[in-house]
Enzyme design. Structure first.
Site, PDB file in Angstrom:
ATOM      1  CB  SER A  20      -0.875   0.013   1.250  1.00 22.72           C
ATOM      2  OG  SER A  20      -1.375   1.325   1.458  1.00 22.72           O
ATOM      3  CG  HIS A  78      -9.169  -0.137  -0.262  1.00 28.56           C
ATOM      4  ND1 HIS A  78      -8.561  -0.262   0.967  1.00 28.56           N
ATOM      5  CD2 HIS A  78     -10.501  -0.186  -0.018  1.00 28.56           C
ATOM      6  CE1 HIS A  78      -9.481  -0.390   1.899  1.00 28.56           C
ATOM      7  NE2 HIS A  78     -10.672  -0.331   1.331  1.00 28.56           N
ATOM      8  N   GLY A 154      -8.991   3.958   6.949  1.00 30.93           N
ATOM      9  CA  GLY A 154      -8.781   5.404   7.030  1.00 30.93           C
ATOM     10  C   GLY A 154      -7.333   5.790   7.239  1.00 30.93           C
ATOM     11  CG  PHE A 155      -5.840   7.214   9.681  1.00 30.03           C
ATOM     12  CD1 PHE A 155      -7.159   7.198  10.116  1.00 30.03           C
ATOM     13  CD2 PHE A 155      -5.270   8.426   9.296  1.00 30.03           C
ATOM     14  CE1 PHE A 155      -7.902   8.379  10.181  1.00 30.03           C
ATOM     15  CE2 PHE A 155      -6.001   9.607   9.362  1.00 30.03           C
ATOM     16  CZ  PHE A 155      -7.326   9.583   9.806  1.00 30.03           C
ATOM     17  N   GLY A 156      -2.997   4.300   7.721  1.00 28.70           N
ATOM     18  CA  GLY A 156      -1.992   3.241   7.781  1.00 28.70           C
ATOM     19  C   GLY A 156      -1.388   3.206   9.183  1.00 28.70           C
ATOM     20  N   GLY A 157      -0.565   2.199   9.438  1.00 33.69           N
ATOM     21  CA  GLY A 157       0.175   2.144  10.692  1.00 33.69           C
ATOM     22  C   GLY A 157      -0.626   1.735  11.911  1.00 33.69           C
ATOM     23  N   GLY A 191      -4.303  -4.178   6.491  1.00 33.95           N
ATOM     24  CA  GLY A 191      -4.270  -3.378   7.713  1.00 33.95           C
ATOM     25  C   GLY A 191      -3.443  -4.029   8.797  1.00 33.95           C
ATOM     26  N   GLY A 192      -2.248  -3.474   9.039  1.00 27.54           N
ATOM     27  CA  GLY A 192      -1.396  -3.979  10.121  1.00 27.54           C
ATOM     28  C   GLY A 192      -0.690  -5.280   9.812  1.00 27.54           C
ATOM     29  N   GLY A 212       1.471  -1.821   4.094  1.00 27.66           N
ATOM     30  CA  GLY A 212       2.043  -0.508   3.813  1.00 27.66           C
ATOM     31  C   GLY A 212       3.267  -0.264   4.680  1.00 27.66           C
TER      32      GLY A 212
HETATM   33  C1  DX5 Z   1      -6.236   1.605   5.565  1.00 27.84           C
HETATM   34  C2  DX5 Z   1      -5.809   1.149   4.171  1.00 27.84           C
HETATM   35  C3  DX5 Z   1      -4.691   0.157   4.212  1.00 27.84           C
HETATM   36  C4  DX5 Z   1      -3.446   0.696   4.879  1.00 27.84           C
HETATM   37  C5  DX5 Z   1      -2.471  -0.425   5.123  1.00 27.84           C
HETATM   38  O1  DX5 Z   1      -7.478   2.262   5.471  1.00 27.84           O
HETATM   39  O2  DX5 Z   1      -6.883   0.550   3.487  1.00 27.84           O
HETATM   40  O3  DX5 Z   1      -4.393  -0.270   2.878  1.00 27.84           O
HETATM   41  O4  DX5 Z   1      -2.849   1.663   4.038  1.00 27.84           O
HETATM   42  O5  DX5 Z   1      -1.351   0.142   5.765  1.00 27.84           O
HETATM   43  P1  DX5 Z   1      -0.602  -0.626   6.972  1.00 27.84           P
HETATM   44  O6  DX5 Z   1      -0.044  -1.881   6.337  1.00 27.84           O
HETATM   45  O7  DX5 Z   1       0.437   0.333   7.386  1.00 27.84           O
HETATM   46  O8  DX5 Z   1      -1.642  -0.910   7.995  1.00 27.84           O
HETATM   47 ZN    ZN Z   2      -6.348  -0.417   1.576  1.00 26.04          ZN
END
Ligand code: DX5
Ligand code: ZN
Length: 238
Positions: A20, A78, A154-157, A191-192, A212
Site C-alpha cells: 500500500s 481500494h 482510514g489510516f496506515g500504521g 491493515g497492520g 504498507g
Molecule cells: C487503511 C488502508 C490500508 C493501509 C495499510 O485504510 O486501506 O491499505 O494503508 O497500511 P498498513 O499496512 O500500514 O496498515
Molecule cells: Zn487499503
C-alpha cells in the site's frame, strides 16, 4: 487506455503481495513504486479516501494517472468512498486494473460491480471490522476479490485486528463449498499486516496481502520485507 490486468488473471492458489503506497514517500512515489516492483510485488495497492466515508483524504485519479507510466504492475485500487459508483470510470481511465469498494457505501452495489466490469477491471468488495461477513454473500458470485479489513479503514500504521481472520476462515470454507462459475475469488487482508501475522493470515485462507508500513518503512528494506510476506506462501490454506 492502458491494457487492463484484472486480478482474475492471477491465480488464487499463489500468495500475492500488494504493497500500500499510503505508507510510501508521497514526494517520491514513482521511485517508491519502482522499489516494490524490483522487490517482486504482485500489484500496487492504492488507497483512495474521500474524507467522508473515512476521516482521511488521500489520492485521486489524477495522481494514479501519473503513476501509471511508472510500472506495468496491476493497480489494486481500494475506494474508501461514500459514493464510489460516480468515480469508477475516472479511476479506470486513470489506470486502475482492479477496483474494490465498501459494502457500507451509499452506491447501488449491483450497479457498482457492473460499472467496474464494464470498464474491463476486476471487482472487489470489502467490509469494515464492525460489519458481518454475511452482508457480502449476495455479491460473492459476481466479484473477483473479497477484502477483509484487519483495521478500521482510514489510516496506515494501525494495529492488526486478529479476530477479523474469522471472516477470512468463513470465506475460505465458503468458497471451497460453493462452485462459483469458473473462478474462486481472491481473499485479501489489509491493515497492520507484517512478519508477525502474515503466516496466521495465510493459514486462515488469505491469498493476497496488503501491507504498507511493514514494506515501505521496514528496517530490513523493501526487498526483504516483500520476501518475508511471500514466504508465507508455504502456509497457504488449501
Ligand atoms: C487503511 C488502508 C490500508 C493501509 C495499510 O485504510 O486501506 O491499505 O494503508 O497500511 P498498513 O499496512 O500500514 O496498515
Ligand atoms: Zn487499503
Amino acid at each position: 487506455m492502458n491494457q487492463k490486468h484484472p486480478l482474475s488473471l492471477l491465480s488464487s492458489g499463489k500468495l500475492l503481495v500488494s504493497p500500500s503506497v499510503l505508507a510510501a514517500d508521497f514526494a517520491d512515489l514513482g521511485h517508491e513504486i519502482h522499489k516494490i516492483q524490483e522487490a517482486g510485488a504482485d500489484m500496487v495497492h492504492l488507497d483512495v479516501m474521500d474524507a467522508h466515508f473515512v476521516p482521511n483524504l488521500s489520492i485521486g485519479p489524477g495522481l494514479i494517472a501519473c503513476l501509471r507510466k511508472h510500472t506495468e504492475l496491476p493497480f489494486d485500487v481500494h475506494l474508501m468512498m461514500t459514493d464510489p459508483l460516480n468515480y469508477i470510470e475516472a479511476f479506470s481511465k486513470a489506470g486502475a486494473d482492479h477496483i474494490t469498494f465498501h459494502v457500507e457505501c451509499s452506491s447501488d452495489i449491483q450497479k457498482t460491480i457492473q460499472a467496474i466490469h464494464s470498464c474491463g477491471c476486476s471487482a472487489g468488495i470489502t467490509l469494515k471490522p464492525g460489519t458481518s461477513v454475511e452482508t457480502l454473500l449476495p455479491w460473492l458470485p459476481q466479484i473477483e476479490l473479497v477484502l477483509v479489513m484487519t483495521v478500521e479503514p482510514g489510516f496506515g500504521g494501525q494495529s492488526f485486528m486478529p479476530e477479523q481472520l474469522k471472516k477470512v476462515e468463513f470465506l475460505h470454507h465458503y468458497f471451497k463449498q460453493q462452485t462459483f462459475a469458473f473462478h474462486r475469488p481472491h481473499i485479501q487482508v489489509d491493515g497492520g499486516l507484517g512478519e508477525e501475522n502474515v503466516r496466521q493470515a495465510a493459514r486462515a485462507g488469505a491469498n493476497c496481502i496488503v501491507a504498507g508500513t511493514s514494506v515501505f518503512r521496514s528496517p530490513h528494506g523493501t526487498a526483504t520485507a516483500v520476501e518475508i510476506l511471500h514466504a508465507a506462501q508455504e502456509e497457504l490454506a488449501r
